[in-house]
Structure formats: structure tokens, C-alpha cells
Design a protein around this motif. Structure first.
Motif: not given
Lengths: 259, 336
Positions: A65, A67, A69-73, A84
Motif C-alpha cells: 500500500t 499513502t 499525505g495520509g490518503q491511500p492512493q 498527487l
């Protein structure tokens, strides 16, 4: 974990990447925060470049996985990663020698004139390119020059300027100091430190040279045959210690082979 | 040529980007020397035949020039991104027959032309897909297509010429009037010049040829660029064949072919397009085509035979290549 640095900019966990039957990465993790500089060390074939190409969206991992900036991408393409805020300066710099500096700086994100024909706005690109170079303290007399006419250090500076001109949040550098004389390397290190001092960009640098990397990075991790074998704050380790880890590993490998 | 050595100015060091430097830059461009050659040839042929600059001859000349220039526009784009299309002369011959077949089943002329151009674009797509997806060098892909399309043209025409459909007005616009085809070639040159210099497509074409890996790392879809340029080249080739059919009034299944294709490639190369990719100009292709046309037309006026003509064209291409490589070297020496 990030200590005195800003918020976490990029994190990868459990990254596995295979090319055919070869496992280039077997469960690699990394993280870096805004204003922080992470150095990734390792020998040829350790998987540094593969990891980098996954972080830029050039390769896709088989597992793991990411992430941002804290968001899963899911970094499905170079364009997606760029959207991003992830920018990379490749070792070959991805510059086109036959094109001018300003064309290179806007390659694949050209400025267009308003109107139905979507024509290139050469004038705006010239001005913005000159401004972007001046902004990070790179002195180039003429942005119309073909990139092929520049020195290695100048080319590296152009590539870095291109990467950060569009509000990059994460800057990935692939061997930025390789094959460079002391004076040119000094210019690039100055440039990187100016960027770091802004505190808004997370920088990941791939390198060979332990001493140089420990000097400019806040934290280092050591990669060996597709895994991370050591991680430390730069101030808490030394080239000698890193070298000893690599040697020990190498001896075990030879021992394991029964030689 | 004459701008190479400036001994009188040897001690003069101009400030950066002075007028002198700009003029020298311009004069060292590959197209500039070709323009000089074209002018010298015009003067020579006018002096030695005295009927070179007549309306009748200029019409003939314009017809020599038009087709190679139109084909050059496509080939230059392909050469810049390191590909080539050897089959464009075959598409040139096929397109008017497709148009005629479509017209004969009841599609109006303009529509039939559209059908023919779509077929041409699809041929370009097939060439592109074979070259890119199956990693066959375009030299080989289009060599195969060269024979394949010749066979298709001969089969659907049964080897016989066909009359070009269409009313008088349309025929005049598309090639019936003496300068029509040349004007079309100028329009195409103007459009393609803008495409190459002032659009993302053109810039990405140069980037693809100048450094495919770097272009891909910058996020450019180089396969799309190459396939698009194959489609463009085939479509231009077909359009050119249709113009020629309107000019002549009938279509010959053996029209076009390798000769016209190589004249197109030669126009581009004489005009400064690098076979190695990454550099080239559409204007250079126009000037290169004009030089070839002037040679062909001038030697015809002088009564020199066709065998001699090929010797001269061959020498001209070699000379142009040597000159362009030399000019590039001199440009390289003038590093700031």
C-alpha cells in the motif's frame, strides 16, 4: 516518528514487485515527512530504482500500500503520481537534448494559449522557466539554449527546477550526485538544501556514496536484495557502520553458498 | 555555404545574441543553405533555357513539387520520431480507387473521399500497431505493406485505370486547376508547420525522437505519438493520391509507388530532417521538395535524359546530407 519534521508526506508499506520470476522487492516499507530528507542506500540490484519507479507511478507494485499525505492512493501512472505532487528527477534526468531549456521544463505540461487551437504559449513558458530557475537560485543566461549544450551540473539543476516548479510535495532524486565533480556536486547539494529549508517538500534521495548521503540527509535506510536491512537517523550512524552491515551481509551470503 | 568562413571578421567578437549572431544562426540553419541552392538553380535554369520562369513551366514545376512536399510532411513527422513509412506511395495509389468504389456504390464524391481517407488512416493504424505492439521495425513493417497494398490496388482495380468521379467545380478545387495541387501542398505545409512547432503533438514528436526514455519518463505516451504519425502520413499520402487523380482526371493503379515516396523522404532529408530523429522542419521539407522539382523540371527543359536525372538526384541527396551534418557541427562549435 517524524520528530521535528512536518506532516507525513509519503508512506509505502509491504511493497512487493516481481519481474517474471525475479522478485525485485520483497516487502519494502518507507516513509518521509514534509521538510525531511530520506536517503536510500544500497548496491546495484538492491531494488532502490525499482522502489523509486513504483513511487513515481512508472511501475505498479504486485502487493503493498502507498499513502500520500495520509490518503491511500494507487499510483497507476506517472501522470497520476504527478497529480498527487510526486515528482522525480531520474538519473538520466529525462531531458531531451534537442529541445530548449524552457521546452524541457514544461515537457508534457506545456502552457497553452487560450483559444480553440491549443497552441503552445512559448512566451509564457520562457518567462515562467526563467523565473522558476531564478527562484531556486540557478543561474542560466538564456532559456532558449538547447539542453544538450549545458554541463552536467546545469542539466541536473534544470531537472530539479522542473520537478519543483509545479508545487511538488514529494521530490524523488535518483543518484543526483553520481558522476559529478566536487564543484558541481556542491552546487546541487546547495540547491537541495535550499529546497529542504522551505520545509514544504519531502525529499527522497537514492545514492551510492555513504558519506555524502549522511551529510545531506536527515535519515537513511539501507536496501539489500529487495529488502530494507537497516534504518537510522543520519546523525546516529556513520559510513563505517553502514559499510560494516553491508560487509557482514556479504560474508553471510558467501558463507551460505558454501564457499 | 558562403557563411562558413568569415575571415574578415575573425577579430570581431559580437556581444551575446547580437544581430550578427542571429543572422549567423539563421544562415547556419539547414533550410537556409537549401534556399540558396534553390535560388542558384532558378537563376541557372532561367539563364540557360530562358523559358524556365514562364507561367506554363511554373505550372509544370508546381505539379512536380506538390506531391513530394505533401508526402514529406508526413515522413518528416515520422523521421523526427525515428520511424519511416516506405508504403505511403502505395497508399497514394490505393486511395483514389477506394474513393471510386465508394462513389460507385452511391456515396457522394465528398463522402467517398472521406471513406478513402478513413481507409488510409486505418492502414496507418495497422502499420503503427504492428510496429509498436509487435516490435517490428517500421522499415520492415512498411516494406511488407508496400507489396501488400500494391497487390490490393491491382486486385480491386483489376489492373485498369479508372475515371475520377466529381463535377467540374470540385475537380478544379482539388487538382484540375494548374496550381491547385501546389496550393493544397502549401496549405498542408502551413498546417503541419504549426502542428510541429506550436502544438503539444509536435513537441512530443520531437521529444519522442530526441529521447524516447526521457519522453516516457516525463509521462509522454510515445506509442500514441508514433501511431498517430503513421496514421497522419498514410492519410496525407491518400489525400495526395486523390488530388493527383483529380488533376489527371483518371487513376492509374501504378501511380505513386516507391519513386514518389522516396522523393518525399528525400525532400525532408535535403531540407535538414535528421534520419536519426529528434530534429527536422516542415519548411525544410517544402524547400527540399522545391529543389528536387526545380532539378527535375530544369533538366527536362535542358533535354537531359532520365538516367542522368537519377544520378543528379542521388548526388544532390548525398551532398545535402554531408552539408547538413557539417552545418550541425559548426552550430555545435558555437556553444556559448
Amino acid at each position: 516518528m517524524t520528530g521535528m519534521h512536518g506532516t507525513e508526506a509519503l508512506r509505502a508499506e509491504g511493497i512487493i514487485k516481481r519481474f517474471g520470476s525475479v522478485e525485485a522487492l520483497s516487502g519494502v516499507g518507507m516513509h518521509v515527512a514534509a521538510g525531511e530528507m530520506l536517503g536510500i542506500l544500497g548496491d546495484n540490484g538492491a531494488g532502490k530504482s525499482t522502489l523509486l519507479k513504483i513511487l513515481t507511478g512508472y511501475h505498479q507494485p504486485d502487493q503493498g500500500t502507498i499513502t500520500v499525505g495520509g490518503q491511500p492512493q494507487i499510483l497507476s501512472s506517472v501522470d497520476r503520481a504527478r497529480a498527487l505532487g510526486i515528482e522525480c528527477v531520474y538519473q538520466d534526468l529525462a531531458l531531451i537534448n534537442a529541445l530548449s531549456i524552457y521546452h524541457n521544463m514544461f515537457l508534457n505540461r506545456e502552457l497553452l494559449k487560450p483559444g480553440p487551437f491549443r497552441l503552445l504559449d512559448h512566451r509564457a513558458m520562457r518567462t515562467r522557466a526563467a523565473d522558476a530557475l531564478a527562484d531556486i537560485g540557478v543561474n542560466i543566461p538564456n532559456v532558449d539554449l538547447e539542453v544538450g549544450r549545458l554541463s552536467g551540473g546545469q542539466r541536473q539543476a534544470i531537472a530539479v527546477a522542473r520537478a519543483v516548479q509545479s508545487d511538488a510535495k514529494i521530490l524523488l532524486l535518483d543518484e543526483p550526485l553520481a558522476a559529478m565533480g566536487a564543484r558541481e556536486a556542491g552546487l546541487i547539494i546547495d540547491l537541495i538544501e535550499r529546497l529542504k529549508a522551505r520545509g514544504t517538500i519531502a525529499i527522497v534521495m537514492i545514492a551510492h556514496n555513504y558519506a555524502q548521503t549522511l551529510e545531506v540527509c536527515d535519515r537513511v535506510m539501507l536496501m539489500q536484495h529487495g529488502t530494507v536491512t537497516y534504518e537510522s537517523r543520519a546523525a546516529e550512524t556513520s559510513p563505517a557502520e553502514l559499510l560494516e552491515i553491508v560487509r557482514r551481509e556479504y560474508r553471510e551470503m558467501r558463507g551460505g553458498n558454501g564457499r | 555555404m558562403q557563411q562558413r568562413n568569415e575571415p574578415a571578421r575573425a577579430g570581431y567578437s559580437p556581444p551575446r545574441r547580437s544581430l550578427y549572431a542571429r543572422v549567423l544562426d539563421l544562415a547556419l540553419r539547414p533550410e537556409a543553405s537549401v534556399v540558396v541552392v534553390a535560388l542558384v538553380l532558378v537563376v541557372y535554369f532561367e539563364a540557360s533555357t530562358s523559358n524556365f520562369l514562364t507561367d506554363a513551366n511554373l505550372q509544370t514545376l508546381s505539379q512536380f513539387v506538390a506531391a513530394p512536399v505533401i508526402l514529406a510532411c508526413g515522413e518528416i513527422m515520422l523521421l523526427i520520431c525515428r520511424e519511416i513509412d516506405l508504403s505511403v506511395g502505395q497508399v497514394f495509389a490505393l486511395a483514389p480507387f477506394v474513393m471510386e468504389k465508394a462513389y460507385n456504390i452511391g456515396i457522394p464524391v465528398i463522402g467517398a473521399m472521406g471513406v478513402a481517407l478513413i481507409v488510409c488512416a486505418l492502414i496507418g493504424l495497422v502499420i503503427g500497431l504492428i510496429t509498436i505492439r509487435l516490435s517490428v521495425p517500421s522499415f520492415i513493417t512498411t516494406l511488407g505493406m508496400f507489396f501488400l497494398i500494391t497487390g490490393i490496388t491491382l486486385t480491386i482495380s483489376r489492373g485498369f485505370p479508372a475515371d475520377t468521379p466529381g463535377g467540374a467545380g470540385l475537380t478544379a478545387v482539388l487538382g484540375g486547376w494548374g496550381y491547385a495541387e501546389f496550393l493544397w501542398s502549401l496549405v498542408i505545409v502551413a498546417i503541419m508547420h504549426v502542428v510541429l512547432r506550436h502544438t503539444r503533438w509536435g513537441l512530443h514528436t520531437i521529444a519522442t525522437g530526441g529521447g524516447a526514455i526521457a519522453a516516457a519518463e516525463a509521462g509522454i505516451n510515445i506509442n500514441r505519438i508514433k501511431i498517430g504519425n503513421f496514421m497522419l502520413t498514410s492519410t496525407l499520402g491518400g489525400f495526395c493520391g486523390i488530388l493527383e487523380a483529380f488533376r489527371i482526371g483518371s487513376t492509374d493503379p501504378l501511380a505513386g509507388g516507391s519513386n514518389i515516396m522516396f522523393l518525399g523522404v528525400a525532400s525532408g532529408v535535403i531540407g535538414g530532417t535528421a534520419i536519426a530523429g529528434g530534429a527536422g522542419t516542415i519548411i525544410g521539407g517544402l524547400v527540399g521538395g522545391i529543389v528536387l522539382g526545380i532539378l527535375q523540371d530544369g533538366f527536362t527543359l535542358l533535354g537531359i535524359n532520365a538516367f542522368m536525372f537519377d544520378i543528379i538526384i542521388g548526388a544532390a541527396i548525398l551532398l545535402a546530407m554531408v552539408a547538413n551534418i557539417q552545418l550541425a557541427r559548426w552550430r555545435g562549435m558555437r556553444v556559448e
